[in-house]
Design an enzyme around this catalytic site. Structure first.
Site, short mmCIF file in Angstrom:
data_model
loop_
_atom_site.label_atom_id
_atom_site.label_comp_id
_atom_site.label_asym_id
_atom_site.label_seq_id
_atom_site.Cartn_x
_atom_site.Cartn_y
_atom_site.Cartn_z
N TRP A 1 0.95 -1.33 -0.29
CA TRP A 1 0.34 -0.38 0.22
C TRP A 1 1.12 1.26 -0.08
O TRP A 1 -0.02 2.28 -0.23
CB TRP A 1 -0.78 0.13 1.32
N ASN B 1 2.38 -8.19 1.42
CA ASN B 1 3.15 -7.32 2.25
C ASN B 1 3.73 -7.05 1.90
O ASN B 1 4.18 -5.30 1.53
CB ASN B 1 3.30 -7.22 3.57
N ARG C 1 0.51 -13.22 4.19
CA ARG C 1 -0.11 -12.00 4.18
C ARG C 1 -0.31 -10.81 3.35
O ARG C 1 0.58 -11.51 2.28
CB ARG C 1 -0.50 -11.33 5.20
N SER C 2 -0.98 -10.16 2.95
CA SER C 2 -1.11 -8.47 2.20
C SER C 2 -1.11 -7.51 2.61
O SER C 2 -0.81 -7.35 3.46
CB SER C 2 -1.63 -9.12 0.74
N GLN C 3 -1.41 -6.44 2.01
CA GLN C 3 -2.09 -4.99 2.49
C GLN C 3 -2.99 -4.84 1.72
O GLN C 3 -3.89 -5.41 1.32
CB GLN C 3 -0.55 -3.80 2.66
N ARG D 1 6.25 -12.94 13.42
CA ARG D 1 6.87 -12.04 12.31
C ARG D 1 8.48 -12.48 12.72
O ARG D 1 9.15 -12.03 13.72
CB ARG D 1 6.40 -11.10 12.49
N GLU E 1 10.45 -10.43 10.66
CA GLU E 1 11.34 -8.88 11.13
C GLU E 1 11.07 -8.47 11.65
O GLU E 1 11.40 -7.44 12.54
CB GLU E 1 10.13 -8.54 10.17
N GLY F 1 -1.88 -2.43 7.90
CA GLY F 1 -0.64 -0.76 7.44
C GLY F 1 0.15 -0.30 8.09
O GLY F 1 0.23 -0.20 9.19
N ASP G 1 0.69 -0.87 11.75
CA ASP G 1 1.20 -2.09 12.96
C ASP G 1 2.33 -0.97 13.71
O ASP G 1 3.46 -0.26 13.50
CB ASP G 1 2.38 -2.95 12.37
N GLU H 1 9.40 9.78 7.53
CA GLU H 1 7.58 8.29 7.52
C GLU H 1 6.94 9.04 8.36
O GLU H 1 5.73 8.83 7.92
CB GLU H 1 8.09 7.39 7.85
#
Length: 694
Positions: free
Chosen positions: A140, A177, A186-188, A258, A260, A290, A292, A477
């Protein structure tokens, strides 16, 4: 037909699609426990020097020696990936536009050459990464980065990123993701259809017909299991409420820490007092949002170990799905498949109506996430309330209420806060503001006629971002938008990692806002009063369905297709398919996955059984008309010192109501700069038959 044309295929190496935590089971966990790397993500990105089986054999032998040093073993057998952003040097007197243009090169990555044993998923086209620790393509994030590429007319690069997304759908059945093996489960938030809209603003209708197979596959991924889920139950991303209404939630097919954030997840689960696998899955599903992380996902509003993401129907996801349905309807119509076009158009109307009814919280006068297990709203106000306006799916009455709620509760000195919650320790809460939320709010409010509020948000956000740039020389960010004083570090931060510079979505959306609000930009940059602010142009894409493909665009899509050489890969883990209502979801015999052998250790843990939701949903609300907007060329990027205002403002997007609501008064602005006064452009009548375009 695969979307990926005229590109060299990634090297045909056998790739192990297991995440490092599985492929290096035991060693990976030891690296995390010993905190060999400051950032746990580094361990997941580090590249082993030999095949996992061989490396594990060496590790199991070496660790028996009394003088064994894990740190030395890791240094000998792993290579760290290069992070290019840290080498960027700001040139003297570089203005913010020059910085953004320069960062496109810094953040761009050429087509990947596959590296043996790496967790990176190779991509066939050039792409832009967010920056900092995020050295791969993210789902995303990329949409908001593409806004800047569109503004800078870097259309080839934008098109390549869409093709990269499509290539992952072709290979893996969905967009993960990010482009790492450990993100495959997973996706986003599904922004792919909006990316195609943006591309169609330049390439025309051929974009929809070219990417129709991938749009369909994206939809099938998110709706998997919809025909077999019983009322009150859930399966993967699909939830069926007690009244039979189909909605969506976030999900991850694995229920382990996870990769990461491995040590952090273990610590969080240990503090929870809940089944660890349940906590791990909710943390993973929270990453798919998204956001997180955010208090939106926390049962008690402030403790991460109470996360319950899989029990929530989120605002963004349940309005993005009908946009995908609208896009499919349009693409099938272009292909002459009137039956499928009508079916998806009807599904979109039903989903919009359901989302308006279920996610609207009358008490908060906002769209709020819905706890499908409890059968009630979470009551947590967040910037996600603007997403239905951004997608033109709010009723006029709801849009008016949202505008007031945003002005009173979310608008701060530096822009919009993510949520009202403070002191949660999570980065997607106050005092932080994020570029995607500002962009969606400005565009959404403009589309319903609240131009003055939209301009105010844009001015405050630009003041905060550019003011920070003037002190630090970089874009970040996220930003603290509550503190009246601007920090060169962006603010308090929060979350699982330090502040990251770059930064893709900040660069892209800032450029778009600067081009639409030149006088406000001048106030921020020059500290001079603004006058004669023209009505802003609509934010792209606008009426993407109406843009025709010229000869050049058609030629780009009709070049010879490069046949990608099939690559032998390790078996993809077979995901158990278990209904959350207790019994296995019925699966047609032809679709029954093969039973894994006893030696296979790569399959994720079986999804947990979930209790039925409470038998209650909010009352039915009226469905909205879908307003449209007219296409307009993007304003050219010009040096800051001599920005012209847009020559002729295009027709403004029309709110879906005959009566235009008055723009709400600005919230007090106490930033070092003040926004210019705005006047709304005359509205034009909506075209009922035109689907909403974000």
């Amino acid at each position: 037909m695969p979307c990926c044309l005229d590109a060299a295929a990634p090297a045909a190496l056998a790739q192990d699609l297991r995440p490092p935590s599985i492929a290096l089971d035991g060693l990976f966990q030891a690296i995390g426990e010993a905190h060999i790397y400051t950032d746990a993500k580094t361990a997941a990105d580090a590249v082993p020097d030999e095949a996992p089986a061989d490396l594990m054999a060496q590790y199991n032998l070496a660790r028996q020696r009394p003088d064994f040093s894990l740190k030395d073993f890791v240094a000998q057998h792993f290579t760290l990936p290069e992070r290019k952003t840290v080498s960027y040097q700001r040139t003297p007197d570089e203005n913010v536009r020059d910085y953004i243009v320069g960062m496109w090169e810094v953040l761009s990555r050429p087509p990947d050459t596959q590296v043996a044993y790496s967790s990176q998923l190779p991509l066939p086209f050039t792409y832009v990464v967010p920056g900092g620790r995020f050295s791969e393509l993210y789902y995303w994030d990329s949409y908001f980065t593409m806004i800047g590429l569109y503004e800078n007319q870097k259309i080839d690069l934008m098109r390549d990123m869409v093709r990269d997304m499509a290539s992952m759908i072709d290979r893996y059945g969905h967009i993960p993701n990010g482009s790492r093996t450990y993100y495959l489960s997973r996706s986003q938030a599904p922004f792919f259809s909006l990316m195609v809209d943006l591309l169609a603003m330049h390439d025309g209708q051929v974009a929809y017909t070219t990417f129709l197979p991938e749009l369909q596959a994206e939809y099938d991924y998110w709706m998997d299991g919809q025909d077999s889920v019983a009322p009150g139950g859930a399966y993967r991303h699909v939830v069926r409420l007690p009244d039979g209404t189909i909605m969506n939630r976030h999900w991850d097919d694995r229920d382990t820490p996870r990769d990461e954030s491995y040590p952090q997840d273990i610590a969080t689960a240990a503090e929870s007092g809940r089944p660890k696998n349940e906590v791990y899955r909710d943390l993973r599903a929270g990453s798919e949002t998204g956001w997180d992380f955010s208090s939106r996902w926390l049962a008690d509003g402030h403790t991460l170990s109470t996360i319950h993401t899989t029990e929530l129907l989120t605002v963004e996801l349940n309005f993005l799905i009908p946009h995908l349905q609208q896009t499919l309807a349009h693409a099938y119509d272009l292909k002459g498949n009137k039956e499928e076009a009508a079916r998806y158009a009807h599904l979109a109307e039903e989903r919009i109506s359901a989302a308006q009814r279920i996610l609207w919280d009358e008490r908060r006068a906002a769209y709020i996430d819905y706890d499908w297990k409890k059968g009630e709203s979470t009551s947590i106000l967040s910037g996600a309330t603007v997403v239905p306006l951004f997608l033109q799916m709010a009723t006029p009455e709801q849009a008016k209420a949202v505008s007031e709620t945003v002005r009173k509760n979310l608008l701060k000195v530096g822009g919009l806060i993510a949520t009202e919650r403070t002191n949660s320790g999570q980065q997607w809460d106050a005092p932080n503001g994020w570029a995607p939320l500002q962009w969606m709010a400005v565009k959404g409010l403009n589309q319903y006629g609240y131009d003055q509020l939209a301009s105010d948000i844009a001015a405050r956000w630009m003041g905060r971002v550019i003011g920070t740039y003037e002190k630090s020389g970089v874009l970040l960010e996220k930003y603290d938008v509550v503190n009246p004083y601007i920090s060169p570090k962006g603010g308090k931060g929060g979350g699982e990692y330090p502040m990251q510079i770059g930064f893709g979505w900040t660069n892209g959306t800032l450029l778009g806002l600067m081009n639409r609000y030149p006088q406000n930009t001048r106030v921020v940059l020059d500290r001079n009063p603004a006058a004669d602010q023209p009505s802003p142009q609509p934010l792209p894409p606008m009426n993407a369905y109406g843009v025709q493909s010229d000869a050049d665009a058609l030629n780009r899509y009709t070049q010879p297709t490069v046949t990608l050489t099939p690559r032998p890969v390790a078996p993809t883990p077979t995901l158990p398919q278990v209904s959350s209502v207790g019994a296995s979801a019925p699966i047609p015999t032809t679709e029954m996955p093969p039973r894994p052998s006893a030696t296979e250790a790569t399959a994720p843990t079986t999804p947990p059984t979930e209790a039925p939701a409470a038998n209650a949903t909010p009352a039915q609300a009226a469905a909205p008309a879908a307003p449209t907007s007219q296409p307009a060329p993007a304003a050219p990027a010009t040096p800051v010192a001599s920005q012209p205002a847009p020559s002729t403002a295009p027709e403004a997007s029309t709110p879906p109501a005959a009566t235009q609501p008055a723009a709400p008064a600005n919230a007090p602005a106490s930033d070092a700069t003040a926004p210019a006064n705005q006047q709304a452009a005359p509205t034009s009548p909506a075209t009922p038959s035109q689907p909403a375009q974000p």
